[in-house]
Scaffold this motif. Sequence first.
Motif, PDB file in Angstrom:
ATOM      1  N   ASP A   1     -13.886 -57.524 -28.210  1.00  0.00           N
ATOM      2  CA  ASP A   1     -14.173 -57.515 -26.773  1.00  0.00           C
ATOM      3  C   ASP A   1     -14.356 -58.942 -26.253  1.00  0.00           C
ATOM      4  OD1 ASP A   1     -14.944 -56.015 -24.289  1.00  0.00           O
ATOM      5  OD2 ASP A   1     -16.821 -57.102 -24.610  1.00  0.00           O
TER       6      ASP A   1
ATOM      7  N   LEU B   1      -5.786 -55.344 -26.227  1.00  0.00           N
ATOM      8  CA  LEU B   1      -6.663 -55.659 -27.356  1.00  0.00           C
ATOM      9  C   LEU B   1      -7.826 -54.677 -27.415  1.00  0.00           C
ATOM     10  CD1 LEU B   1      -6.808 -59.552 -27.119  1.00  0.00           C
ATOM     11  CD2 LEU B   1      -5.789 -58.229 -28.973  1.00  0.00           C
ATOM     12  N   CYS B   2      -8.403 -54.377 -26.267  1.00  0.00           N
ATOM     13  CA  CYS B   2      -9.516 -53.413 -26.241  1.00  0.00           C
ATOM     14  C   CYS B   2      -9.036 -52.013 -26.603  1.00  0.00           C
ATOM     15  CB  CYS B   2     -10.172 -53.422 -24.869  1.00  0.00           C
ATOM     16  SG  CYS B   2     -11.010 -54.964 -24.449  1.00  0.00           S
TER      17      CYS B   2
ATOM     18  N   SER C   1      -8.316 -51.773 -30.356  1.00  0.00           N
ATOM     19  CA  SER C   1      -9.351 -52.401 -31.180  1.00  0.00           C
ATOM     20  C   SER C   1      -9.423 -51.769 -32.561  1.00  0.00           C
ATOM     21  CB  SER C   1     -10.705 -52.301 -30.482  1.00  0.00           C
ATOM     22  OG  SER C   1     -11.722 -52.869 -31.262  1.00  0.00           O
TER      23      SER C   1
ATOM     24  N   ALA D   1     -10.991 -60.537 -25.889  1.00  0.00           N
ATOM     25  CA  ALA D   1     -10.321 -60.026 -24.696  1.00  0.00           C
ATOM     26  C   ALA D   1     -10.895 -60.669 -23.436  1.00  0.00           C
ATOM     27  CB  ALA D   1     -10.461 -58.507 -24.627  1.00  0.00           C
TER      28      ALA D   1
ATOM     29  N   ALA E   1      -5.307 -58.589 -22.685  1.00  0.00           N
ATOM     30  CA  ALA E   1      -6.740 -58.332 -22.795  1.00  0.00           C
ATOM     31  C   ALA E   1      -7.022 -56.841 -22.842  1.00  0.00           C
ATOM     32  CB  ALA E   1      -7.468 -58.976 -21.626  1.00  0.00           C
ATOM     33  N   GLN E   2      -6.368 -56.091 -21.983  1.00  0.00           N
ATOM     34  CA  GLN E   2      -6.559 -54.640 -21.961  1.00  0.00           C
ATOM     35  C   GLN E   2      -6.050 -54.005 -23.254  1.00  0.00           C
ATOM     36  OE1 GLN E   2      -4.838 -52.736 -18.535  1.00  0.00           O
ATOM     37  NE2 GLN E   2      -5.206 -50.659 -19.311  1.00  0.00           N
TER      38      GLN E   2
END
Length: 436
Positions: free
Chosen positions: A97, A58-59, A62, A100, A55-56
């Motif tokens: 976002d 992906l941000c 981005s 994520a 998740a982190q």
Amino acid sequence: MNGQVAEMERDATQGTGGDNLAELCQRMAAQARSAARKLALSSGAKRNEWLARSAQALCERSGEIEAANALDVEAAAGYGLNAAAVDRLRLDARRVDAIAKALAEVAALPDPVGEVIAASRRPNGLEVSQVRVPLGVIFMIYESRPNVTVDAAALCVKSGNAAILRGGKEALHSNKALHRILADELVACGLPEHAVQLVPTTDREAVGILLGLPQFIDLAIPRGGESLIRRVVAEAKMPVMKHYQGLCAVYVDSAADLDVATRIIVNAKAQRPGVCNAAETLLVHREIAPRFLPGAARALGDAGVELRGDEAARAIVPSMIPAKPEDWDTEFLDKILAVRVVDSIDAAIGHIARHGSSHTESIVTKDLAAARKFVAEVDSSAVIVNASTRFNDGGELGLGAEIGISTDRYHARGPCGLRELMSSKWIVIGDGQIRG
């Protein structure tokens, strides 16, 4: 397991260059089987760590994702995608976002691996329990929806399953960028690097090859148009979790609140018209139609929706296009809505039984008896009262992400989250008992 399968698993951990397509697919499947065994034994904490790190990442990456997605969106016209399909394809910072955040939601869910479903002590002293275990290897085939790459990977890894992902050619650059990030974090977390694999070719033959490998793949899940799903069902040598169409209907009862009904149908049709839980049919009780349809038609028109009405609906709103017989059986996946006036709730239920796809139906009513009748008699994976059909979604129903919506009756139905990707096994503990 036979010796040939075991040998291929050993080969898969090494990999070879210059594979032809069949060799590539078999190597990927064998790698997935090997990874699945390791993943099933991994800790829930380790799998959650991967979700959080992914998740982190992906941000943080981005921009990399959006640049790859821009290539796909630019090429979309060449593939003949309509506006709704391009919308499904497009990724921006807000959607990345959201993807994520979905990973974080999955991480927060209880670990299903090893969950005790039932337990008892038999009169002879045997301790009997049924526990959840991963299915094994899941082959996911989907079209121009790059968010599915992440959703499917998240649910599979969290539930201890290995995933083989095959996205559509329309989203190839996006899928590769997303998969690269997920794979990097698998290695960083010490999980099997082949727990999530992306089929690197758009050759349709690869799908057929993989569907013919039940010795490695335990479940196939197609997510896309009806032709794709029917092809997978016809060719798969393993079970398939599926829905063919999302022919969803909203029924406005004689006891409906007109303002509520208008808000619901506009949302159900126009919020995202290209998804499977968008409404395709509006059924209106004859008693309320003259008061409801003019205002609803204006609101739908303001949202850019084309209305195709039956004779009774067009008598009230003459600007509607005459509905054709096939419109009642068409999943438009666009801003088009078929409208029919019905004499009763029984007529509405009958229409859904004849033309629906058992996906999602909604009734708008203030009459509790009507709501209960609709819920009891409509046979769909989700039946909704006084809310949009768009709520038949894993995230909206508390499952975190979903891997798809099934209209099957066995083994899973409706939005499929973690528990729907699990099997079970029985554990029996004794102290010397024998059967007489």
